[in-house]
Design a protein around this motif. Structure first.
Motif, PDB file in Angstrom:
ATOM      1  N   SER A 159       0.826  -1.206   0.000  1.00 28.81           N
ATOM      2  CA  SER A 159       0.000   0.000   0.000  1.00 28.81           C
ATOM      3  C   SER A 159       0.858   1.253   0.000  1.00 28.81           C
ATOM      4  CB  SER A 159      -0.922   0.017   1.219  1.00 28.81           C
ATOM      5  OG  SER A 159      -1.850  -1.041   1.154  1.00 28.81           O
ATOM      6  N   THR A 160       0.505   2.180  -0.868  1.00 29.03           N
ATOM      7  CA  THR A 160       1.150   3.497  -0.865  1.00 29.03           C
ATOM      8  C   THR A 160       0.505   4.354   0.227  1.00 29.03           C
ATOM      9  OG1 THR A 160      -0.451   4.390  -2.434  1.00 29.03           O
ATOM     10  CG2 THR A 160       1.523   3.340  -3.346  1.00 29.03           C
ATOM     11  N   LEU A 161       1.086   5.541   0.458  1.00 27.70           N
ATOM     12  CA  LEU A 161       0.485   6.450   1.437  1.00 27.70           C
ATOM     13  C   LEU A 161      -0.927   6.828   1.015  1.00 27.70           C
ATOM     14  CD1 LEU A 161       3.388   8.927   2.305  1.00 27.70           C
ATOM     15  CD2 LEU A 161       2.676   6.887   3.545  1.00 27.70           C
ATOM     16  N   THR A 162      -1.123   6.973  -0.294  1.00 28.01           N
ATOM     17  CA  THR A 162      -2.446   7.331  -0.795  1.00 28.01           C
ATOM     18  C   THR A 162      -3.445   6.218  -0.484  1.00 28.01           C
ATOM     19  OG1 THR A 162      -1.290   8.428  -2.618  1.00 28.01           O
ATOM     20  CG2 THR A 162      -3.683   8.229  -2.795  1.00 28.01           C
ATOM     21  N   GLN A 163      -3.018   4.974  -0.701  1.00 29.56           N
ATOM     22  CA  GLN A 163      -3.896   3.845  -0.394  1.00 29.56           C
ATOM     23  C   GLN A 163      -4.207   3.772   1.098  1.00 29.56           C
ATOM     24  OE1 GLN A 163      -1.274   1.141  -3.080  1.00 29.56           O
ATOM     25  NE2 GLN A 163      -3.152  -0.016  -2.731  1.00 29.56           N
ATOM     26  N   GLN A 164      -3.208   4.015   1.950  1.00 28.25           N
ATOM     27  CA  GLN A 164      -3.431   3.984   3.396  1.00 28.25           C
ATOM     28  C   GLN A 164      -4.424   5.070   3.808  1.00 28.25           C
ATOM     29  OE1 GLN A 164       0.076   3.449   5.967  1.00 28.25           O
ATOM     30  NE2 GLN A 164       1.267   3.035   4.118  1.00 28.25           N
ATOM     31  N   LEU A 165      -4.324   6.232   3.180  1.00 28.53           N
ATOM     32  CA  LEU A 165      -5.247   7.323   3.471  1.00 28.53           C
ATOM     33  C   LEU A 165      -6.673   6.928   3.104  1.00 28.53           C
ATOM     34  CD1 LEU A 165      -5.249  10.263   4.485  1.00 28.53           C
ATOM     35  CD2 LEU A 165      -4.986  10.996   2.111  1.00 28.53           C
ATOM     36  N   ILE A 166      -6.814   6.278   1.926  1.00 29.47           N
ATOM     37  CA  ILE A 166      -8.131   5.813   1.488  1.00 29.47           C
ATOM     38  C   ILE A 166      -8.681   4.782   2.472  1.00 29.47           C
ATOM     39  CG2 ILE A 166      -9.343   4.491  -0.295  1.00 29.47           C
ATOM     40  CD1 ILE A 166      -8.763   7.353  -1.130  1.00 29.47           C
ATOM     41  N   ARG A 189      -7.947   7.675  -8.203  1.00 29.93           N
ATOM     42  CA  ARG A 189      -8.837   8.825  -8.426  1.00 29.93           C
ATOM     43  C   ARG A 189      -8.420  10.002  -7.541  1.00 29.93           C
ATOM     44  NH1 ARG A 189     -13.284  10.684 -10.549  1.00 29.93           N
ATOM     45  NH2 ARG A 189     -14.809  11.877  -9.352  1.00 29.93           N
ATOM     46  N   LEU A 190      -8.060   9.723  -6.279  1.00 26.34           N
ATOM     47  CA  LEU A 190      -7.693  10.791  -5.343  1.00 26.34           C
ATOM     48  C   LEU A 190      -6.474  11.583  -5.847  1.00 26.34           C
ATOM     49  CD1 LEU A 190      -8.467  11.977  -2.524  1.00 26.34           C
ATOM     50  CD2 LEU A 190      -6.699  10.501  -1.563  1.00 26.34           C
ATOM     51  N   GLU A 191      -5.554  10.858  -6.460  1.00 31.51           N
ATOM     52  CA  GLU A 191      -4.324  11.498  -6.930  1.00 31.51           C
ATOM     53  C   GLU A 191      -4.596  12.502  -8.063  1.00 31.51           C
ATOM     54  OE1 GLU A 191      -0.828  11.018  -6.563  1.00 31.51           O
ATOM     55  OE2 GLU A 191      -0.789   9.564  -4.928  1.00 31.51           O
ATOM     56  N   LYS A 192      -5.781  12.403  -8.681  1.00 38.06           N
ATOM     57  CA  LYS A 192      -6.076  13.293  -9.792  1.00 38.06           C
ATOM     58  C   LYS A 192      -6.451  14.706  -9.334  1.00 38.06           C
ATOM     59  CE  LYS A 192      -7.531   9.693 -13.043  1.00 38.06           C
ATOM     60  NZ  LYS A 192      -6.367   9.917 -13.935  1.00 38.06           N
ATOM     61  N   PHE A 193      -6.962  14.837  -8.076  1.00 36.14           N
ATOM     62  CA  PHE A 193      -7.375  16.174  -7.659  1.00 36.14           C
ATOM     63  C   PHE A 193      -6.823  16.587  -6.289  1.00 36.14           C
ATOM     64  CE2 PHE A 193     -10.879  13.176  -6.906  1.00 36.14           C
ATOM     65  CZ  PHE A 193     -10.986  13.222  -5.526  1.00 36.14           C
ATOM     66  N   MET A 194      -5.932  15.793  -5.723  1.00 40.08           N
ATOM     67  CA  MET A 194      -5.215  16.206  -4.518  1.00 40.08           C
ATOM     68  C   MET A 194      -3.727  16.166  -4.796  1.00 40.08           C
ATOM     69  SD  MET A 194      -7.188  14.668  -1.156  1.00 40.08           S
ATOM     70  CE  MET A 194      -6.043  15.469  -0.026  1.00 40.08           C
ATOM     71  N   SER A 195      -3.037  17.197  -4.368  1.00 32.91           N
ATOM     72  CA  SER A 195      -1.591  17.246  -4.592  1.00 32.91           C
ATOM     73  C   SER A 195      -0.879  16.302  -3.641  1.00 32.91           C
ATOM     74  CB  SER A 195      -1.080  18.673  -4.371  1.00 32.91           C
ATOM     75  OG  SER A 195      -1.161  19.015  -2.990  1.00 32.91           O
ATOM     76  N   LYS A 196       0.398  16.039  -3.951  1.00 34.44           N
ATOM     77  CA  LYS A 196       1.191  15.172  -3.094  1.00 34.44           C
ATOM     78  C   LYS A 196       1.317  15.762  -1.681  1.00 34.44           C
ATOM     79  CE  LYS A 196       2.311  11.876  -6.012  1.00 34.44           C
ATOM     80  NZ  LYS A 196       1.975  10.450  -5.792  1.00 34.44           N
ATOM     81  N   ASP A 197       1.494  17.063  -1.582  1.00 27.82           N
ATOM     82  CA  ASP A 197       1.619  17.703  -0.269  1.00 27.82           C
ATOM     83  C   ASP A 197       0.332  17.554   0.545  1.00 27.82           C
ATOM     84  OD1 ASP A 197       4.198  18.409  -0.722  1.00 27.82           O
ATOM     85  OD2 ASP A 197       3.814  20.552  -1.059  1.00 27.82           O
ATOM     86  N   GLU A 198      -0.804  17.695  -0.133  1.00 27.47           N
ATOM     87  CA  GLU A 198      -2.080  17.548   0.569  1.00 27.47           C
ATOM     88  C   GLU A 198      -2.261  16.121   1.079  1.00 27.47           C
ATOM     89  OE1 GLU A 198      -5.144  20.719  -1.444  1.00 27.47           O
ATOM     90  OE2 GLU A 198      -4.614  18.940  -2.620  1.00 27.47           O
ATOM     91  N   ILE A 199      -1.878  15.155   0.225  1.00 29.49           N
ATOM     92  CA  ILE A 199      -2.001  13.754   0.629  1.00 29.49           C
ATOM     93  C   ILE A 199      -1.077  13.452   1.805  1.00 29.49           C
ATOM     94  CG2 ILE A 199      -1.576  11.373  -0.105  1.00 29.49           C
ATOM     95  CD1 ILE A 199      -2.493  12.274  -2.927  1.00 29.49           C
ATOM     96  N   MET A 200       0.165  13.945   1.750  1.00 32.71           N
ATOM     97  CA  MET A 200       1.114  13.718   2.833  1.00 32.71           C
ATOM     98  C   MET A 200       0.625  14.361   4.132  1.00 32.71           C
ATOM     99  SD  MET A 200       3.911  12.564   4.146  1.00 32.71           S
ATOM    100  CE  MET A 200       5.012  12.012   2.831  1.00 32.71           C
TER     101      MET A 200
END
Length: 991
Positions: A159-166, A189-200
């Motif tokens: 799992s990536t950080l994005t997947q863990q967030l989901i 899908r989340l990566e399309k409208f949230m920046s890397k900084d926002e996800i982190m």
């Protein structure tokens, strides 16, 4: 050049023809052709199988996510940022002191406030390709799938950080292919409208980090940094960042704290977390986030010395403040949420179902929305008062009793004397400090805000004297009546009394009755204003449990049936201190959401209860409670380390179950209560062991006020004085009637002056109550003498009062008029003029006894006896006449027989008592020649005795009367000394 190429191709073709024309070559061509065709066939089959498998996989994947609705970007953002954030608490002046108690503590932060070490540690450990991937890493997914299918012992995770967030914010932690498929789809899908900084940033705020040293579960990197190392996330060092970054893989294994109480784990218990830190550091070196040198230094660092120990939660250190703010904030947010939905706050109170619904919503919001709750509590003042409370050692005896526990079983429990205190700023209503109890470990009830008890005599200024001044019934020094009475209460005869049951001071100034907290004057005065419904003054002063029906309960004037909390009674007195304007006390100044928007801000509103004139006069009367030698708070005033303009009131409830002291100056009001949680226990049960309850509450109030002044002198406002408003005037009046002075009143020295509310009443009607007075006493009480009353039993020369005056003063309950001006009263020279109805019969005889030359006798059984006469047998004139108010004894003058008769108010005498005799001494033997002389001696002696007897017979009526007058004059001369002694008595309170 071109020709050369053509020649070369021709030769190559010729050589190939020669080679292929050979026999072995023809056989090889057949074989390779077959193999080539087979290879093509296998390739076709493989591609077809792959396409089929991919189609099946895609179909299966599609079926897994088929029910997953298509979320809009706004919906996904809302869900990502919907993590719970713990609400924070602040003292006055925005002094942070902790968080509300929740199952999970979290403080939100932003990425720019997180150290680079921490971000790099997370990337190296959790998602090496975070900056390159578009939400997923395919090879990691296939690796994880293969490990799962093959049931491999090594599960590396994919799992990536994005997947863990989901997974944490939108989906669940369910282990299934369906959840994983949805996770992959939503991550991309989340990566399309949230920046890397926002996800982190979102990831760092939601990830769990085990527990803190208080034993509370924690989440978010800011909370972890504060809880584990007591630093901000921006200040994390490399070893600290590596340790924290390693925790999320197994939060409760790698956390340094135990589950119970948050104590630091043992050396063995810490080792897994330390090993995990080393793994993180190694990954950071491998991914070139740190150098070899930094890696070595971090490995060598002893991280255990940085672990925070014994962190106290606000719930533990400031239990009463934390729970009270949570309760009040929840109620405020209920109204906010209801208003947002178009529901009026009043509707919530009327609809139980709606109230419960919004109570649940508000509770969740307060616990999880990350509110910042700013209170009015002054930290220095609060801490100082808690310390003074803990240092006071004479609360009284701790009782032992039984309670029913949560399992429905009886268990033993200690019941110490509890305390509740409240300090309020008069003008604003701000609650500056309070004391909720002795120890929340013993009793969690907040005795300052949630404990409702009978308020005893603290009710008198608010329910009786204040309204009486407002109605124009009395001024500060107007006469009130301290005489007992009987009242038929639904068939039961009620005979109220003062705190000292034998005390009856007759007519006395209202300010003295209030300062000494006499019960009888308060009851009589309340009955005179009862029909004007004075209970409304209390209802308008914030007493939530006071209802109008209590107005018609006479004992309400003593606190009967009137309950209040320490906060409510203190708030009520703050109203008086604020010139009669009520400002509802409050503890929360404002509430902000997690983005700093003001959700609620308190606005104080004034409501006039008393006019400023009434409030000032009442305050001036209540000053005597502190300043007068007989005032019930005089002891507290004497214990203060500073001078201030204090006024207030004490109170004691029935059987001394509660004691109160409320004191105020122009700036603040402080109320203190003492009592047991079990109301069956009395504070006076151990008089030989404990201090008097009134002494204890005086001492504690003074201690709390002293430490308050030490830490916040300006807040206490000791230098301020109450200012007399326009409309408060000083007027003269006749002290016994309250009417305007007459010539008779002035002539008898009965004129005094005191404060009046000019808008309500000033003495104007001329006093007409005084007459000339003569009286006699029956059973110690004074009554008007009849024409037939023997003059030796009548005292004349004083001032009398009319029957109309007596009837007016004793209304509506009546009572013994002779007690209006008792002998020890300042008005003792005034005669009440009450008539006594004789029974018409001669008094009953008495029994006489002789002891040496002292004659004593019993009281007559008749009720109308005014005195007794002593006779010598054979004489028609009394040897002595003595008032019934004096001792029944007389020293006889010599030999003879004597008897006593009782005399009633009409002059009738009883029959003779039994006769008692003193024998004459026998003469000694003398020589015969002197016999004649000796024989004549008795006769001479007898004659002398007869003369003496005449002298004695003529003496009593005049001289005894003179003796009585001298005794009375002496008593009047000594009266100031007696008052002075009384003033030195121990201050006492009342029921």
């Amino acid at each position: 050049m071109l020709d050369q190429i053509k020649n070369w191709l021709a030769k190559a073709e010729e050589s190939y023809n020669k080679w292929s024309s050979a026999k072995w070559a023809r056989r090889f061509n057949i074989t390779t052709g077959v193999l080539w065709n087979l290879a093509i066939l296998l390739a076709i089959i493989f591609v077809a199988s792959g396409v089929f498998a991919a189609s099946v996989g895609a179909g299966y994947f599609a079926s897994l996510v088929d029910e997953e609705k298509l979320r809009t970007p706004e919906e996904m953002r809302d869900e990502v940022y919907s993590y719970e954030e713990t609400s924070e608490l602040y003292f006055a002046g925005e002094v942070y002191f902790g968080k509300l108690q929740t199952d999970l503590e979290r403080t939100e932060t932003t990425l720019d406030k997180v150290s680079e070490n921490a971000i790099n540690a997370v990337l190296a450990t959790e998602d090496e390709y975070f900056e390159e991937h578009n939400g997923i890493v395919p090879k990691a997914i296939f690796r994880g799938l293969f490990q799962d299918v093959s049931n491999s012992d090594s599960q590396t995770g994919g799992s990536t950080l994005t997947q863990q967030l989901i997974k944490n914010q939108i989906l669940t932690n369910e282990v299934s292919y369906e959840r994983k498929a949805k996770e992959i789809l939503l991550a991309m899908r989340l990566e399309k409208f949230m920046s890397k900084d926002e996800i982190m940033e979102a990831y760092l705020n939601i990830v769990p980090y085990g527990r803190n040293s208080a034993g509370t579960n924690i989440a978010g990197i800011e909370t972890a940094a504060k809880s584990i190392f007591n630093v901000s996330a921006s200040e994390l060092t490399l070893p600290q960042a590596a340790y924290i970054a390693g925790i999320p893989k197994a939060p409760f294994l790698y956390t340094p704290y135990q589950a119970q109480g948050g104590k630091l784990k043992s050396k063995d218990g810490l080792q897994p977390g330390l090993d995990r830190m080393k793994t993180v550091l190694f990954r950071m070196k491998e991914t070139e986030y740190i150098t070899e040198e930094e890696y070595s230094e971090a490995l060598a660092y002893d991280i255990t010395k940085d672990f925070r120990k014994n962190e106290q939660r606000a719930y533990d250190k400031y239990y009463y403040v934390t729970t009270e703010l949570e309760k009040r904030a929840t109620r405020i947010i209920m109204d906010v949420l209801a208003e947002q939905d178009g529901v009026e706050p009043e509707t919530l109170d009327e609809n139980d179902k709606l109230y419960e619904e919004y109570a649940i919503l508000a509770d969740r919001a307060v616990r999880s929305n990350g509110y910042r709750i700013y209170s009015t509590i002054n930290k220095k003042l609060y801490d100082a008062q808690q310390k003074a409370k803990d240092n006071y050692k004479t609360y009284g005896t701790t009782r032992n009793g039984t309670v029913i526990n949560a399992d429905g079983e009886e268990e033993e429990k200690e019941f110490p004397v509890q305390v509740g205190s409240m300090t309020i700023e008069n003008k604003t209503g701000r609650i500056l400090s309070f004391i909720g109890g002795r120890d929340p470990e013993i009793e969690k009830l907040n005795h300052a805000t949630q404990g409702f008890r009978s308020i005893g005599s603290t009710v008198k200024p608010l329910l009786v004297y204040g309204p009486a001044i407002e109605y124009g019934k009395i001024g500060a020094g107007s006469p009130v009546v301290d005489v007992k009475f009987k009242k038929n209460d639904n068939g039961t005869i009620w005979e109220p009394a003062n705190f000292v049951p034998t005390s009856e001071q007759g007519i006395m100034p209202a300010r003295d009755a209030l300062a000494q907290s006499q019960n009888l004057p308060a009851l009589r005065l309340y009955a005179q204003i009862n029909d004007q419904v004075p209970i409304k003054y209390m209802m308008n002063s914030g007493f939530s449990r006071v209802e109008e029906q209590e107005n018609y309960n006479t004992s309400a004037a003593l606190g009967g049936g009137i309950e209040g909390s320490v906060e409510e009674i203190t708030n009520g007195y703050a109203m008086v201190a604020n010139g009669g304007k009520f400002v509802d006390a409050y503890m929360i100044d404002r509430i902000e959401d997690d983005e700093g928007n003001v959700v609620f801000e308190h606005k104080s509103n004034e409501k006039e209860v008393f006019t400023p004139q009434t409030a000032y006069i009442l305050t001036d009367m209540l000053r005597d409670v502190f300043e007068n030698d007989r005032g019930t708070a005089n002891r507290a005033n004497s214990l203060l380390n500073f001078n201030a303009d204090f006024a207030g009131k004490t109170g004691t409830t029935q059987q001394t179950r509660d004691v109160w002291l409320i004191g105020y100056n122009p700036n603040i009001t402080m109320g203190v209560w003492l009592g047991y949680d079990k109301e069956k226990y009395s504070l006076a049960d151990f008089p030989n062991r404990d201090l008097q309850p009134s002494v204890r509450v005086n001492q504690l109030w003074a201690n709390l006020m002293n430490v308050s002044y030490d830490v916040k002198p300006k807040l206490i406002g000791a230098n301020k004085k109450f200012k007399q408003p326009k409309g408060v005037v000083t007027r003269s009046f006749c002290a016994i009637s309250g009417l305007a002075p007459s010539g008779s009143c002035s002539g008898d020295g009965l004129v005094k002056a005191d404060l009046f509310n000019e808008k309500a009443m000033v003495p104007s009607k001329r006093d007409d109550s005084l007459t000339s007075g003569s009286y006699t006493t029956i059973n110690g009480s004074r009554y008007a003498a009849l024409d037939s009353t023997p003059r030796e039993f009548v005292t004349s020369g004083g001032a009398g009062v009319s029957q109309a005056f007596v009837d007016r003063m004793l209304a509506p309950f009546g009572g013994d008029a002779s007690k209006l001006f008792p002998g020890d009263s300042r008005y003792a020279r005034v005669v009440a003029g009450s008539n006594f109805e004789p029974d018409g019969s001669a008094p009953s005889a008495v029994n006489a006894t002789l002891n040496g030359s002292t004659l004593t006798w019993s009281n007559s059984a008749s009720d109308d006896v005014v005195g007794y006469r002593v006779y010598r047998e054979g004489s028609g004139s009394p040897l002595s006449s003595l008032s019934e108010s004096r001792e029944n004894s007389f020293n006889l003058p010599g030999a003879g027989s004597y008897y006593v008769v009782a005399v009633d108010i009409t002059g009738k005498q009883s029959g003779k008592s039994n006769s008692v005799s003193i024998e004459a001494e026998k003469p000694k033997a003398e020589p015969e020649e002197e016999e004649e002389e000796k024989e004549s001696a008795p006769e001479t002696e007898e004659n002398n005795s007869s003369d003496d007897k005449k002298d004695e017979d003529s003496k009593p009526a005049d001289e005894e009367k003179k003796d009585e007058e001298k005794d009375e004059e002496k008593e009047e001369e000594e009266e100031p000394a007696e008052d002075e002694d009384e003033d030195k008595e121990e201050p006492k309170d009342e029921e």
